[in-house]
Design a protein around this motif. Structure first.
Motif, mmCIF file in Angstrom:
data_model
loop_
_atom_site.group_PDB
_atom_site.id
_atom_site.type_symbol
_atom_site.label_atom_id
_atom_site.label_comp_id
_atom_site.label_asym_id
_atom_site.label_seq_id
_atom_site.Cartn_x
_atom_site.Cartn_y
_atom_site.Cartn_z
ATOM 1 N N TRP A 10 -0.455 -3.940 -7.896
ATOM 2 C CA TRP A 10 -1.405 -4.893 -8.864
ATOM 3 C C TRP A 10 -2.060 -6.037 -8.021
ATOM 4 C CZ3 TRP A 10 1.446 -4.856 -14.182
ATOM 5 C CH2 TRP A 10 1.582 -3.612 -14.738
ATOM 6 N N LEU A 11 -1.353 -6.641 -7.270
ATOM 7 C CA LEU A 11 -1.507 -7.691 -6.351
ATOM 8 C C LEU A 11 -2.761 -7.423 -5.512
ATOM 9 C CD1 LEU A 11 -0.839 -10.719 -5.707
ATOM 10 C CD2 LEU A 11 0.595 -10.043 -3.708
ATOM 11 N N ASP A 17 -9.407 -14.585 -2.818
ATOM 12 C CA ASP A 17 -8.339 -14.768 -1.636
ATOM 13 C C ASP A 17 -6.997 -14.795 -2.033
ATOM 14 O OD1 ASP A 17 -7.897 -16.985 -3.132
ATOM 15 O OD2 ASP A 17 -9.277 -18.564 -1.952
ATOM 16 N N ALA A 18 -6.072 -15.244 -1.174
ATOM 17 C CA ALA A 18 -4.683 -15.026 -1.560
ATOM 18 C C ALA A 18 -4.127 -15.547 -2.922
ATOM 19 C CB ALA A 18 -3.557 -15.315 -0.210
ATOM 20 N N MET A 43 6.145 -0.798 -10.692
ATOM 21 C CA MET A 43 7.280 -1.138 -9.588
ATOM 22 C C MET A 43 6.812 -2.129 -8.655
ATOM 23 S SD MET A 43 9.126 1.923 -7.348
ATOM 24 C CE MET A 43 10.451 1.614 -6.573
ATOM 25 N N GLY A 44 7.828 -3.133 -8.792
ATOM 26 C CA GLY A 44 7.712 -4.283 -7.743
ATOM 27 C C GLY A 44 6.598 -5.501 -8.465
ATOM 28 N N ALA A 45 5.936 -5.085 -9.295
ATOM 29 C CA ALA A 45 5.105 -6.102 -9.866
ATOM 30 C C ALA A 45 5.594 -7.339 -10.328
ATOM 31 C CB ALA A 45 4.170 -5.354 -11.026
ATOM 32 N N GLN A 49 5.194 -7.431 -5.600
ATOM 33 C CA GLN A 49 5.235 -6.719 -4.177
ATOM 34 C C GLN A 49 3.803 -6.244 -3.734
ATOM 35 O OE1 GLN A 49 8.697 -3.981 -3.254
ATOM 36 N NE2 GLN A 49 7.110 -2.653 -3.776
ATOM 37 N N SER A 50 3.681 -6.653 -2.334
ATOM 38 C CA SER A 50 2.436 -6.136 -1.875
ATOM 39 C C SER A 50 2.150 -4.572 -1.729
ATOM 40 C CB SER A 50 2.175 -6.733 -0.336
ATOM 41 O OG SER A 50 2.240 -8.275 -0.594
#
Length: 203
Positions: A10-11, A17-18, A43-45, A49-50
């Motif tokens: 999702w990220l 930008d970042a 998962m990891g959101a 998580q990248s």
């Protein structure tokens, strides 16, 4: 991330930008937790998580050493607490009159706002999302009654990795009709953020 298989996190899918990607994800999570419907977390959101979902390996828990990732985890924890403790987001989730638009057509500012209602006698929840990286000052929007509106969550909080723009003090509704409601509040809307306010003493 494996975009060929649709596994971008999702990220990574967020624009900008970042800093904007993290802010967009925080705003999106706040919107999702308060909008009607059941919640789904990739998962990891929960800590941004990248890399996307993988059926082998572990989550990148070491990312929590970074304040942006740790802030996302704090936001998700607070959203979960709010979802349980405030009746409006969950108690009447399947009932149409538990949701009411306040602003659905502000295309110039890319802002939406809506109210969530719990059982009779419980305080409504006002949710505002600013989908732009601009701060909106003195943004007026309608509310159903006079009284005090208290900011209970701001996804732009420094605690979550944001820029800490918002409404630290209680906001008093004024008898100025707006958006079809008899009263209104004037707010500072932080960039790429979701705000949640609860009515303490409606009149």
């Amino acid at each position: 991330a494996d975009s060929a298989e649709g596994r971008d996190s999702w990220l990574v899918r967020m624009p900008g930008d970042a800093w904007q990607r993290y802010a967009n994800l925080r705003a999106w999570l706040g919107f999702m937790w308060t909008h009607p419907g059941k919640k789904l977390l990739g998962m990891g959101a929960e800590f941004a998580q990248s890399k996307g979902w993988q059926d082998t390996g572990m989550l990148d828990w070491n990312l929590l050493d970074d304040p942006f990732h740790a802030g996302m985890l704090r936001l998700v924890a607070d959203l979960n607490r709010l979802y349980v403790n405030e009746p409006a987001p969950h108690s009447r989730d399947t009932e149409p009159d538990s949701f009411a638009w306040v602003i659905a057509d502000d295309t110039a500012n890319s802002v939406i706002a809506f109210l969530r209602y719990g059982a009779q006698g419980t305080a409504p929840l006002l949710v505002i999302v600013n989908f732009t990286p601009r701060v909106h000052h003195d943004y007026r929007l309608g509310v159903p009654a006079l009284g005090t509106w208290r900011e209970i969550l701001n996804s732009d909080s420094l605690f979550y990795g944001g820029s800490n723009v918002g409404n630290a003090n209680d906001v008093k509704a004024q008898l100025l009709p707006s958006h079809g409601y008899p009263a209104s509040v004037s707010l500072t809307l932080p960039p790429l953020a979701t705000l949640m306010l609860v009515a303490d003493d409606l009149v």
